[in-house]
Design an enzyme around this catalytic site. Structure first.
Site, PDB file in Angstrom:
ATOM      1  N   ASP A  55     -23.863  43.286  24.400  1.00 13.89           N
ATOM      2  CA  ASP A  55     -22.862  43.591  25.425  1.00 13.89           C
ATOM      3  C   ASP A  55     -21.542  44.031  24.795  1.00 13.89           C
ATOM      4  O   ASP A  55     -20.803  44.819  25.388  1.00 13.89           O
ATOM      5  CB  ASP A  55     -22.644  42.388  26.345  1.00 13.89           C
ATOM      6  CG  ASP A  55     -22.167  42.821  27.722  1.00 13.89           C
ATOM      7  OD1 ASP A  55     -22.649  43.858  28.221  1.00 13.89           O
ATOM      8  OD2 ASP A  55     -21.312  42.147  28.308  1.00 13.89           O
ATOM      9  N   GLU A  96     -10.971  42.120  26.687  1.00 12.03           N
ATOM     10  CA  GLU A  96     -12.403  41.809  26.716  1.00 12.03           C
ATOM     11  C   GLU A  96     -13.044  42.028  25.343  1.00 12.03           C
ATOM     12  O   GLU A  96     -13.838  41.210  24.879  1.00 12.03           O
ATOM     13  CB  GLU A  96     -13.096  42.674  27.772  1.00 12.03           C
ATOM     14  CG  GLU A  96     -14.470  42.180  28.145  1.00 12.03           C
ATOM     15  CD  GLU A  96     -14.946  42.769  29.456  1.00 12.03           C
ATOM     16  OE1 GLU A  96     -15.946  43.496  29.426  1.00 12.03           O
ATOM     17  OE2 GLU A  96     -14.316  42.504  30.499  1.00 12.03           O
ATOM     18  N   GLU A 218     -29.386  47.212  34.572  1.00  9.40           N
ATOM     19  CA  GLU A 218     -28.914  45.830  34.437  1.00  9.40           C
ATOM     20  C   GLU A 218     -30.092  44.883  34.206  1.00  9.40           C
ATOM     21  O   GLU A 218     -30.033  44.005  33.343  1.00  9.40           O
ATOM     22  CB  GLU A 218     -28.131  45.404  35.687  1.00  9.40           C
ATOM     23  CG  GLU A 218     -26.771  46.054  35.841  1.00  9.40           C
ATOM     24  CD  GLU A 218     -25.723  45.516  34.870  1.00  9.40           C
ATOM     25  OE1 GLU A 218     -25.982  44.477  34.216  1.00  9.40           O
ATOM     26  OE2 GLU A 218     -24.653  46.136  34.757  1.00  9.40           O
TER      27      GLU A 218
END
Length: 229
Positions: A55, A96, A218
């Site tokens: 990710d 992030e 996803e």
């Protein structure tokens, strides 16, 4: 019958209509076995570490995608507020990326050694296709909303009352499952609904196909993290 359906879409918004229509796939993305395993405290540490590393790479590819959506908003949107919402989201991505680096260090992951797996490459390829000047703002903002919403819905489920999420994963879940991020996703949804309300039939078809594609990617990303690809 068709007029009644159109009236309902206008009342509740096209995105809500599509989520209702494609509920099974949406649930597959937001209630994936990986998410359920976090919520019930049975997640395999290796799966979480794979997700974290992959990710991180995805978020790095997500930055130029969001930048491209910002440019499309500047060129195509009829509402100046869109740019502010998207810019706010883009600004948070720096934090992030820093968070991913800190978290990876905590879990003993060397991010410089991480190689993108096929599911990740495929998803990043989808982002890249949306960065094309030929990709309409309506389609891109629908994808943006869907990507963020899947994470919000997924991780919010892990911090609901009754969840047994391991303490060391709570911060991760709160990061995307918190109420403020939920409101941000709602803002993106409002933009998407407004754009879709004015879209041509062709754009609507493209946007719906894009939503389905995001949900499928996803699911594949979660599958990859669990090792079942």
């Amino acid at each position: 019958m068709e007029e009644k359906a159109k009236a309902e879409q206008k009342k509740i918004g096209m995105t809500e209509t599509w989520l209702k229509k494609h509920r099974l796939l949406y649930n597959g993305a937001t209630r994936h076995p990986l998410i359920i395993s976090i919520r019930d405290g049975t997640i395999n540490t290796a799966s979480f570490k794979t997700w974290l590393a992959q990710d991180y790479l995805f978020v790095r590819a997500f930055v130029p995608f969001v930048a491209s959506v910002l440019i499309k908003a500047w060129k195509e949107s009829d509402c100046s507020g869109d740019m502010e919402v998207i810019l706010g989201g883009m600004a948070s991505l720096e934090d992030e990326i820093s968070w991913f680096k800190t978290e990876a260090n905590k879990w003993g992951i060397s991010l410089s050694d991480v190689v993108p797996q096929q599911a990740n490459k495929n998803y990043c390829g989808l982002l890249e296709s949306l960065m094309s000047p030929d990709a309409e703002y309506t389609v891109a903002i629908t994808a943006f909303w869907a990507i963020e919403t899947v994470y919000q819905e997924s991780f919010a489920h892990c911090i609901e009352e009754g969840s047994k999420t391991p303490p060391e994963l709570k911060e991760t879940c709160v990061r995307w499952g918190n109420e403020a991020f939920g409101k941000y996703c709602q803002s993106l949804q409002n933009i998407a609904n407004r754009c879709l309300q004015k879209a041509s039939d062709e754009e609507l078809k493209k946007a719906e196909v894009m939503l389905l594609s995001v949900l499928e990617h996803e699911v594949e990303f979660w599958n990859m993290s669990r090792g079942n690809v």
